[in-house]
Design a protein around this motif. Structure first.
Motif, PDB file in Angstrom:
ATOM      1  N   GLY A 220       0.791  -1.220   0.000  1.00 62.19           N
ATOM      2  CA  GLY A 220       0.000   0.000   0.000  1.00 62.19           C
ATOM      3  C   GLY A 220       0.826   1.274   0.000  1.00 62.19           C
ATOM      4  N   PRO A 221       1.898   1.352   0.831  1.00 64.34           N
ATOM      5  CA  PRO A 221       2.721   2.566   0.824  1.00 64.34           C
ATOM      6  C   PRO A 221       3.325   2.869  -0.548  1.00 64.34           C
ATOM      7  CG  PRO A 221       3.175   1.293   2.791  1.00 64.34           C
ATOM      8  CD  PRO A 221       2.286   0.437   1.923  1.00 64.34           C
ATOM      9  N   ALA A 222       3.715   1.832  -1.287  1.00 62.31           N
ATOM     10  CA  ALA A 222       4.280   2.046  -2.624  1.00 62.31           C
ATOM     11  C   ALA A 222       3.222   2.590  -3.575  1.00 62.31           C
ATOM     12  CB  ALA A 222       4.860   0.739  -3.168  1.00 62.31           C
ATOM     13  N   ILE A 223       2.021   2.059  -3.497  1.00 66.45           N
ATOM     14  CA  ILE A 223       0.940   2.532  -4.372  1.00 66.45           C
ATOM     15  C   ILE A 223       0.596   3.980  -4.037  1.00 66.45           C
ATOM     16  CG2 ILE A 223      -1.423   2.141  -5.117  1.00 66.45           C
ATOM     17  CD1 ILE A 223       0.570  -0.015  -5.969  1.00 66.45           C
ATOM     18  N   SER A 224       0.583   4.312  -2.768  1.00 68.97           N
ATOM     19  CA  SER A 224       0.286   5.690  -2.371  1.00 68.97           C
ATOM     20  C   SER A 224       1.373   6.657  -2.850  1.00 68.97           C
ATOM     21  CB  SER A 224       0.156   5.770  -0.839  1.00 68.97           C
ATOM     22  OG  SER A 224      -0.900   4.953  -0.383  1.00 68.97           O
ATOM     23  N   HIS A 225       2.633   6.235  -2.746  1.00 67.56           N
ATOM     24  CA  HIS A 225       3.736   7.083  -3.208  1.00 67.56           C
ATOM     25  C   HIS A 225       3.705   7.262  -4.728  1.00 67.56           C
ATOM     26  CE1 HIS A 225       6.202   6.919   0.594  1.00 67.56           C
ATOM     27  NE2 HIS A 225       6.481   8.117   0.145  1.00 67.56           N
ATOM     28  N   LEU A 226       3.101   6.324  -5.410  1.00 68.94           N
ATOM     29  CA  LEU A 226       3.100   6.340  -6.868  1.00 68.94           C
ATOM     30  C   LEU A 226       2.468   7.617  -7.408  1.00 68.94           C
ATOM     31  CD1 LEU A 226       3.836   4.638  -9.341  1.00 68.94           C
ATOM     32  CD2 LEU A 226       1.584   3.564  -9.163  1.00 68.94           C
ATOM     33  N   TYR A 227       1.396   8.050  -6.786  1.00 69.28           N
ATOM     34  CA  TYR A 227       0.677   9.221  -7.285  1.00 69.28           C
ATOM     35  C   TYR A 227       1.490  10.509  -7.128  1.00 69.28           C
ATOM     36  CZ  TYR A 227      -3.106   5.843  -7.031  1.00 69.28           C
ATOM     37  OH  TYR A 227      -3.862   4.711  -7.184  1.00 69.28           O
ATOM     38  N   SER A 228       2.072  10.698  -5.957  1.00 69.84           N
ATOM     39  CA  SER A 228       2.858  11.912  -5.742  1.00 69.84           C
ATOM     40  C   SER A 228       4.139  11.893  -6.580  1.00 69.84           C
ATOM     41  CB  SER A 228       3.200  12.065  -4.255  1.00 69.84           C
ATOM     42  OG  SER A 228       3.919  10.939  -3.781  1.00 69.84           O
ATOM     43  N   ALA A 229       4.747  10.713  -6.736  1.00 71.01           N
ATOM     44  CA  ALA A 229       5.963  10.619  -7.540  1.00 71.01           C
ATOM     45  C   ALA A 229       5.679  10.904  -9.008  1.00 71.01           C
ATOM     46  CB  ALA A 229       6.587   9.234  -7.382  1.00 71.01           C
ATOM     47  N   ALA A 230       4.540  10.435  -9.498  1.00 72.12           N
ATOM     48  CA  ALA A 230       4.173  10.679 -10.898  1.00 72.12           C
ATOM     49  C   ALA A 230       3.941  12.163 -11.147  1.00 72.12           C
ATOM     50  CB  ALA A 230       2.928   9.887 -11.252  1.00 72.12           C
ATOM     51  N   LEU A 231       3.401  12.850 -10.158  1.00 73.58           N
ATOM     52  CA  LEU A 231       3.159  14.281 -10.287  1.00 73.58           C
ATOM     53  C   LEU A 231       4.468  15.066 -10.245  1.00 73.58           C
ATOM     54  CD1 LEU A 231       0.968  16.484 -10.484  1.00 73.58           C
ATOM     55  CD2 LEU A 231       0.956  16.568  -7.981  1.00 73.58           C
ATOM     56  N   ALA A 232       5.389  14.647  -9.388  1.00 73.53           N
ATOM     57  CA  ALA A 232       6.654  15.362  -9.225  1.00 73.53           C
ATOM     58  C   ALA A 232       7.678  15.012 -10.307  1.00 73.53           C
ATOM     59  CB  ALA A 232       7.251  15.064  -7.849  1.00 73.53           C
ATOM     60  N   ASN A 233       7.525  13.859 -10.938  1.00 72.53           N
ATOM     61  CA  ASN A 233       8.486  13.401 -11.951  1.00 72.53           C
ATOM     62  C   ASN A 233       7.747  12.953 -13.213  1.00 72.53           C
ATOM     63  OD1 ASN A 233      11.062  13.132 -10.032  1.00 72.53           O
ATOM     64  ND2 ASN A 233       9.343  12.160  -8.995  1.00 72.53           N
ATOM     65  N   PRO A 234       7.132  13.889 -13.920  1.00 69.97           N
ATOM     66  CA  PRO A 234       6.261  13.518 -15.051  1.00 69.97           C
ATOM     67  C   PRO A 234       6.970  12.762 -16.166  1.00 69.97           C
ATOM     68  CG  PRO A 234       6.717  15.891 -15.033  1.00 69.97           C
ATOM     69  CD  PRO A 234       7.217  15.358 -13.746  1.00 69.97           C
ATOM     70  N   GLU A 235       8.229  13.099 -16.450  1.00 63.51           N
ATOM     71  CA  GLU A 235       8.918  12.421 -17.544  1.00 63.51           C
ATOM     72  C   GLU A 235       9.260  10.978 -17.175  1.00 63.51           C
ATOM     73  OE1 GLU A 235      12.285  14.594 -18.865  1.00 63.51           O
ATOM     74  OE2 GLU A 235      11.136  16.362 -19.463  1.00 63.51           O
ATOM     75  N   GLU A 236       9.852  10.787 -15.993  1.00 60.05           N
ATOM     76  CA  GLU A 236      10.224   9.438 -15.578  1.00 60.05           C
ATOM     77  C   GLU A 236       9.010   8.541 -15.407  1.00 60.05           C
ATOM     78  OE1 GLU A 236      11.271  12.218 -14.227  1.00 60.05           O
ATOM     79  OE2 GLU A 236      13.353  12.123 -13.527  1.00 60.05           O
ATOM     80  N   PHE A 237       7.885   9.144 -15.035  1.00 60.96           N
ATOM     81  CA  PHE A 237       6.703   8.344 -14.726  1.00 60.96           C
ATOM     82  C   PHE A 237       5.661   8.358 -15.839  1.00 60.96           C
ATOM     83  CE2 PHE A 237       8.542   8.181 -10.641  1.00 60.96           C
ATOM     84  CZ  PHE A 237       7.910   7.184  -9.929  1.00 60.96           C
ATOM     85  N   GLN A 238       6.006   8.826 -17.014  1.00 53.82           N
ATOM     86  CA  GLN A 238       5.018   8.894 -18.089  1.00 53.82           C
ATOM     87  C   GLN A 238       4.457   7.512 -18.422  1.00 53.82           C
ATOM     88  OE1 GLN A 238       6.443  10.577 -21.742  1.00 53.82           O
ATOM     89  NE2 GLN A 238       4.439  10.560 -22.724  1.00 53.82           N
ATOM     90  N   GLU A 239       5.343   6.530 -18.619  1.00 47.45           N
ATOM     91  CA  GLU A 239       4.886   5.179 -18.956  1.00 47.45           C
ATOM     92  C   GLU A 239       4.169   4.531 -17.781  1.00 47.45           C
ATOM     93  OE1 GLU A 239       6.639   1.028 -20.897  1.00 47.45           O
ATOM     94  OE2 GLU A 239       7.983   2.694 -20.406  1.00 47.45           O
ATOM     95  N   ILE A 240       4.692   4.751 -16.580  1.00 45.18           N
ATOM     96  CA  ILE A 240       4.049   4.196 -15.394  1.00 45.18           C
ATOM     97  C   ILE A 240       2.667   4.805 -15.210  1.00 45.18           C
ATOM     98  CG2 ILE A 240       4.179   4.056 -12.876  1.00 45.18           C
ATOM     99  CD1 ILE A 240       7.189   3.870 -13.110  1.00 45.18           C
ATOM    100  N   ARG A 241       2.543   6.090 -15.470  1.00 44.00           N
ATOM    101  CA  ARG A 241       1.241   6.745 -15.351  1.00 44.00           C
ATOM    102  C   ARG A 241       0.247   6.146 -16.338  1.00 44.00           C
ATOM    103  NH1 ARG A 241      -0.716  11.975 -13.988  1.00 44.00           N
ATOM    104  NH2 ARG A 241       1.383  12.697 -13.486  1.00 44.00           N
ATOM    105  N   GLN A 242       0.671   5.962 -17.564  1.00 46.77           N
ATOM    106  CA  GLN A 242      -0.225   5.435 -18.597  1.00 46.77           C
ATOM    107  C   GLN A 242      -0.641   3.998 -18.312  1.00 46.77           C
ATOM    108  OE1 GLN A 242       2.082   6.025 -22.144  1.00 46.77           O
ATOM    109  NE2 GLN A 242       1.453   8.146 -22.395  1.00 46.77           N
ATOM    110  N   GLU A 243       0.319   3.187 -17.875  1.00 51.49           N
ATOM    111  CA  GLU A 243       0.038   1.765 -17.682  1.00 51.49           C
ATOM    112  C   GLU A 243      -0.633   1.458 -16.353  1.00 51.49           C
ATOM    113  OE1 GLU A 243       2.762  -1.296 -18.391  1.00 51.49           O
ATOM    114  OE2 GLU A 243       3.690  -0.338 -20.124  1.00 51.49           O
TER     115      GLU A 243
END
Length: 225
Positions: free
Chosen positions: A125-148
């Motif tokens: 759960g902590p990893a999933i929760s961090h996923l949202y804030s990390a995707a917002l703060a690092n849009p380029e690194e998380f572009q594929e993760i955000r989409q998938e």
């Protein structure tokens, strides 16, 4: 004519030929693990959940998992690729409720809401929760993760809600995205800000919470419950 005598072996030469050097026994290296990927996935999710994106590294994953660094670097070029693979693996093991024949929109949404809450309250759960804030703060690194990983679950719900609108389960003017945002966002906030005595206590109350939440949102758009 003097007979030429055969060359005489030196003592050193004879000793070298008759005494093969004993191989040097080296200490055992780090053993290879058949479950390298499984250990790496668990480690990267645990570290990401506790340290966030900035505190994550392939070296750290190797140490945390007890795996040789070479095994990590041979499989993944960077921490983003490893995290993405770990999230894919988590999703494959994550039991996502399937719609059964004749299942109402309400029951479908409640099943998904309960599954989402259990994911947040689970081991990763902590990893999933961090996923949202990390995707917002690092849009380029998380572009594929955000989409998938982030958008995929919500998009599947959108398809079901859109169908409900077409088939008359929901009013024609139902704002699909806002309707689902209200459910998804409320579940995440509920898990983050609730402070029960124990995690088990929060899990026990979550089913009632998400059922009430779904019913409230359905009534809010004018659907019968």
């Amino acid at each position: 004519m003097t007979e030429q005598s055969a060359p005489v072996e030196s003592h050193a030469t004879a000793h070298a030929e008759n005494h093969t050097p004993t191989p040097v026994r080296r200490g055992p290296g780090r053993p290879r693990h058949a479950d390298t990927e499984e250990r790496a996935y668990r480690a990267v999710l645990e570290l990401f959940g506790h340290r966030g994106w900035a505190g994550l590294s392939l070296d750290g994953v190797a140490t945390h998992a007890g795996i040789g660094k070479s095994s990590i670097y041979l499989r993944w070029k960077d921490k983003r690729d490893l995290l993405l693979d770990a999230l894919r693996d988590l999703e494959n093991r994550y039991v996502n409720p399937e719609e059964t024949e004749g299942m109402s929109l309400r029951d479908y949404l409640v099943a998904h809401a309960k599954a989402r809450a259990n994911l947040y309250l689970g081991e990763h759960g902590p990893a999933i929760s961090h996923l949202y804030s990390a995707a917002l703060a690092n849009p380029e690194e998380f572009q594929e993760i955000r989409q998938e990983r982030i958008s995929k679950g919500v998009l599947s719900l959108e398809d079901r809600v859109d169908r409900a609108v077409r088939e008359g389960e929901l009013p024609k003017d139902t704002p699909t995205r806002q309707f689902l945002d209200a459910i998804e966002g409320a579940i995440l906030i509920h898990v983050l800000i609730s402070s029960p005595d124990t995690l088990e206590d929060l899990r026990a109350k979550t089913d009632d919470y998400v059922t009430t939440l779904v019913d409230m949102q359905l009534r809010g758009v004018g659907a019968s419950v």
